[in-house]
Design an enzyme around this catalytic site. Sequence first.
Site, short mmCIF file in Angstrom:
data_model
loop_
_atom_site.label_atom_id
_atom_site.label_comp_id
_atom_site.label_asym_id
_atom_site.label_seq_id
_atom_site.Cartn_x
_atom_site.Cartn_y
_atom_site.Cartn_z
N LYS A 124 2.11 -1.61 -8.17
CA LYS A 124 3.36 -1.84 -9.05
C LYS A 124 4.28 -2.57 -8.15
CE LYS A 124 6.46 -0.30 -11.84
NZ LYS A 124 6.58 -0.86 -13.08
N GLU A 146 -1.86 -8.98 -18.08
CA GLU A 146 -1.91 -8.09 -16.83
C GLU A 146 -2.74 -6.71 -17.33
OE1 GLU A 146 1.61 -6.30 -14.72
OE2 GLU A 146 2.64 -6.67 -16.56
N CYS A 159 1.01 -1.22 -0.07
CA CYS A 159 -0.02 0.02 0.02
C CYS A 159 0.73 1.25 0.03
CB CYS A 159 -0.77 0.00 1.41
SG CYS A 159 -1.80 -1.42 1.32
N GLU A 187 7.25 -12.74 -21.57
CA GLU A 187 7.04 -11.37 -21.11
C GLU A 187 5.76 -10.82 -21.92
OE1 GLU A 187 7.62 -9.59 -18.74
OE2 GLU A 187 7.76 -7.48 -19.50
N ASN A 197 1.55 -0.11 5.75
CA ASN A 197 1.70 -1.05 4.71
C ASN A 197 2.36 -2.31 5.19
OD1 ASN A 197 2.67 -1.80 2.04
ND2 ASN A 197 4.46 -0.77 2.12
N GLY A 198 1.82 -3.27 4.77
CA GLY A 198 2.51 -4.88 4.96
C GLY A 198 1.74 -5.71 5.50
N HIS A 231 3.47 -31.23 -27.66
CA HIS A 231 3.39 -31.99 -26.64
C HIS A 231 2.25 -31.73 -25.79
CE1 HIS A 231 7.38 -33.88 -27.24
NE2 HIS A 231 7.77 -32.59 -27.36
N ARG A 281 1.02 1.91 -6.19
CA ARG A 281 1.25 0.70 -4.99
C ARG A 281 -0.07 0.15 -4.60
NH1 ARG A 281 6.07 0.99 -2.62
NH2 ARG A 281 5.39 0.06 -0.69
N LYS A 332 2.38 -9.26 -20.30
CA LYS A 332 2.03 -7.83 -20.62
C LYS A 332 0.53 -7.93 -20.94
CE LYS A 332 4.52 -6.00 -18.81
NZ LYS A 332 5.62 -6.34 -18.42
N TRP A 375 -3.93 -1.74 -1.34
CA TRP A 375 -4.15 -2.73 -1.97
C TRP A 375 -4.41 -3.63 -0.98
CZ3 TRP A 375 -1.74 -7.63 -2.30
CH2 TRP A 375 -1.94 -8.32 -3.50
O1 M6R Z 1 9.83 -4.56 -8.65
P1 M6R Z 1 10.10 -5.87 -9.29
O2 M6R Z 1 10.93 -5.86 -10.46
O3 M6R Z 1 10.95 -6.82 -8.37
O4 M6R Z 1 8.67 -6.39 -9.39
C1 M6R Z 1 8.27 -7.77 -9.74
C2 M6R Z 1 7.07 -8.02 -10.33
O5 M6R Z 1 6.15 -7.76 -9.31
C3 M6R Z 1 6.81 -7.00 -11.68
O6 M6R Z 1 7.65 -7.41 -12.73
C4 M6R Z 1 5.44 -7.51 -12.23
O7 M6R Z 1 5.37 -8.60 -12.95
C5 M6R Z 1 5.00 -6.35 -13.33
N1 M6R Z 1 3.62 -5.81 -12.96
C6 M6R Z 1 4.82 -7.11 -14.61
O8 M6R Z 1 4.61 -5.76 -15.65
#
Ligand code: M6R
Length: 615
Positions: free
Chosen positions: A610, A494, A2, A487, A102-103, A510, A27, A491, A77
């Site tokens: 994020k 998400e 958060c 990747e 936060n936590g 397979h 966040r 993208k 969050w």
């Molecule tokens: O800050 P980080 O690179 O450790 O974050 C890792 C993942 O949470 C981050 O890459 C996440 O998968 C992204 N939203 C992908 O776009």
Amino acid sequence: MCGIVGGVASQDVISILLDGLKRLEYRGYDSSGLVVLAENNSLNRARAVGKVVNLEEKLKTKKNKIKGNIGIAHTRWATHGEPSNRNAHPHICNHSVSVVHNGIIENYLDLKTSQKEQGYKFTSDTDTEVIAHAIHLSMQSSETLLEAVQKATATFDGAYGLGVVSPKYPDTLIATRKGSPLVIGVGKNGNYIASDQMALLPVTKEFIFLEEGDIAELTLTKVTIYDEGGNQVERPVKTSKLNKGQVSLGDYQHFMQKEIFEQPQAIRDTLESRITKENVLISAFGPKAQRIFKKIKQVQIIACGTSYNAGLVAKYWFEDIARIRCNIEVASEYRYRHPILLDGTLFVTISQSGETADTLEALKTAKKINSKINTLCICNSAESSITRGSELTFLTHAGPEIGVASTKAFTTQLVALALLVTSMGVTQKTINKKQEKAIVEGLKRLPGLVNKALKQEDQIIELAKRFKDKTSALFVGRGTMHAIAMEGALKLKEISYIHAEAYPAGELKHGPIALIDESIPVVAIAPNDELLNKLKSNLQEIKSRGSQMIVFEDEDSHVKSMKAMDVIPVTSNLGRITAPIIFTIPLQLLSYHVALVKGTDVDKPRNLAKSVTVE
Ligand code: M6R
């Protein structure tokens, strides 16, 4: 994960808190809220479900017009309890103390049971409410708010970044952290706290980064810090190099779009002072790097999400190019599975934020398992928990990444990993001068090549329209392009909520090929490499099952276009290092434009945040 903001100032803090929360929305954005101490010494609170703008609107209504010179605020969050008004922070106990958190407090159920027995009433489903009650309880036997928070936090298991205010101590804000980030902003007209320095850039550029277990007492004129053992300590005040402009949209519609187009500069900045005309500067990894790289026998990479995908590319590079053994694993698995870590291992963490809880814990676990290993992190945040916990650090100079979907962080991580692979290969003499020179020349071409790939945007906008009614997609590639396919799929899922999977192209037969029909678009990546002919056969296999295909190819790959198959030449003459970086660009653009077609919230996709600072 958060976001927290707080402050004690000589002016009303409401606008500072709201502005800070907006900058922290990356966040989490399920709900938000704030508390200020009003002139009559009461705790005035406002909370709203959804984004910070909803809270801002609420505060404009007559009923909610509040102001105060000291306050705390939070954007959530959700972990414990659904996103709702009652679960939004700040939480208050008996009109006497208010908390933002936060936590996760892992022993909150035990604490809740005992607090209930002592007569405390719960008004939310959160773990945070036990913090407010625990501090209230400790206040009965404490002389200061600081002492009460110290006593309360001693009973918590888990992670916390906390901001605490109480009408009983109207001039004081208490901040403490363990396992969650928290910075103090030292301003001319007040002192502030936040989960990230970005929240406070409009009021100060001077920051103190709290250490694990630190607790700080902030007043209008003073910041006093104590370590976990209760000793008063001095922590350095650092001047931030970030500026407010870096975290605004400018002419772009979304941060993701801005960050995609910032990649040529981000790559240039990441390479600056790290390479010469023909060489990689090993010292870019720190003064001890050369000595450490010499004795390394194997590399273990740990990361999450996009950062993991970057690591997967590097696994190929380490073994293929530098002939150094390399394993990679997601942090959330690694930290719990009692792994074997041999002497001579370089333990590499990759993280944009440097605060990802799983990655940070995996690093701590690794150091406990074998204290002789060396640790290195590739990170985009200089003052993060992961950089502080690592022996060697390489900072990607991507600049702040605000969009939840990682883009420029990924390509700069790949640049950093290319430099690492080359540095280690050169040190261990598995990469010769000629190869090093070729790699450096390839890296220097990257900004221009990325610009060229970005020019495909108009074509990709057209392709994106086809995904409007799709619910699934498949991404395929071989070698490093399997990692790039992963990747691309990440993208797409998400930000557009389309189910997407990535497969090594040779693996389809397979099992997954059974999925393929005209309803599932397949995106393939076809560089001109030694696996091209094998990939072409795989593409035929897919095509004969009726799929609609998009192939991003090297101009020299000459993939034969067929009905319902679009072949898009992205670039030409790429090397093993440059190819995965360049083929990432069309996939980023594709997911961005599909999300626009779908009408999703590109920068703040549902259920995500994020920086994932919780398990
Ligand atoms: O800050 P980080 O690179 O450790 O974050 C890792 C993942 O949470 C981050 O890459 C996440 O998968 C992204 N939203 C992908 O776009």
